[in-house]
Design an enzyme around this catalytic site. Sequence first.
Site, mmCIF file in Angstrom:
data_model
loop_
_atom_site.group_PDB
_atom_site.id
_atom_site.type_symbol
_atom_site.label_atom_id
_atom_site.label_comp_id
_atom_site.label_asym_id
_atom_site.label_seq_id
_atom_site.Cartn_x
_atom_site.Cartn_y
_atom_site.Cartn_z
ATOM 1 N N GLY A 139 1.354 4.143 4.300
ATOM 2 C CA GLY A 139 1.241 2.956 3.457
ATOM 3 C C GLY A 139 2.429 2.056 3.724
ATOM 4 C CB SER A 196 -0.923 0.008 1.224
ATOM 5 O OG SER A 196 -0.175 -0.033 2.422
ATOM 6 C CG PHE A 222 -4.161 3.764 8.259
ATOM 7 C CD1 PHE A 222 -5.073 2.772 8.583
ATOM 8 C CD2 PHE A 222 -3.172 4.084 9.180
ATOM 9 C CE1 PHE A 222 -4.999 2.106 9.799
ATOM 10 C CE2 PHE A 222 -3.086 3.421 10.399
ATOM 11 C CZ PHE A 222 -4.009 2.426 10.708
ATOM 12 C CG ASP A 230 5.184 -0.387 7.909
ATOM 13 O OD1 ASP A 230 4.896 -1.587 7.817
ATOM 14 O OD2 ASP A 230 4.345 0.519 7.817
ATOM 15 C CB THR A 263 8.156 -7.729 15.249
ATOM 16 O OG1 THR A 263 6.779 -7.759 14.832
ATOM 17 C CG2 THR A 263 9.022 -7.487 14.021
ATOM 18 C CG ASP A 297 -0.603 6.643 7.651
ATOM 19 O OD1 ASP A 297 -1.295 5.975 6.868
ATOM 20 O OD2 ASP A 297 0.494 6.261 8.097
#
Length: 324
Positions: A48, A8, A102, A257, A223, A12
């Site tokens: 994204g 994506s 988002f 990310d 993670t 945001d």
Amino acid sequence: MRIAVTGSIATDHLMTFPGRFTDQLVADQLHTVSLSFLVDGLEIRRGGVAANICFGMGQLGARPILVGAAGADFDEYRAWLDRHGVDTSSVRISEVLHTARFVCTTDADHNQIGSFYAGAMSEARQIELQTVAQRVGGLDLVVIGADDPEAMMRHTEECRSRGIPFGADFSQQIARMDGEEIRGLVQDATYLFTNEYEAELVESKTGWTSQDILSRVGHRITTLGKNGVRIERDGEEPITVSCPQEDAKVDPTGVGDAFRAGFLSGLAWGVSLERAAQLGCMLATLVIETVGTQEYELSRARFMERFTKAYGDEAATEVSAFLK
């Protein structure tokens, strides 16, 4: 090493709620939830998953290739990424849809409630990786991040058919995928990225045990939030890496990310898995200290000072050779 990151590309809209979501939930009324939260602030940021990962890699000089779909409103965002070392030439521009969006609210405990408008992302299924590979002279790894679900499946199948190593990183899309779809994305992945909750969800939805998954992927990378990351390979001892001490926990959005950006940059440099994971954890720490996913500053001197404190002189000497 040429790494393409699919997924994506979004804007945001990040808000903060001073209370706790859990305090607003009534146990016997969860079947009919209707809530509105008065928030304290609004930050509009670039985001994204693919763009976030590529931004971090670009900051580290890894020159990633961004693959995704955006709208005609992408020009300013493209210029930003170009300035920060990202190859954006393989981004498809929709003629009719806006770039994805988002919207996320974070409470006092760092719990989050988010909504995602796909927009132009739905056209990512029309992108062929072979065209990207031909443009850049071949691909050594394709990371298949959260995207239009059909695009994720098509990219995965194309990687398999063309023999391109790929990483499975479905993150937010796992909630809407069934077991068959997840199995299709995981099988034969060189790297499988999840957080702890997603790792459990993968096992639950696929019906595979942890060992089943390890026998199907090259590396399983999980993670662990404040506890760092665990890397598992079939028949070998796990590698665990802790996180550096953060200065403050400001906003967790984009932390995963950032870890991927650092880890993938380490792969591009050719360092060990442990060193790559340390790099990822350091970058993730910078992001949690900042509102927004691409608002952190990577000062080489400060980065190396903190990296040395967290992981020692030997690790720092090796990493510093790649930071310009």
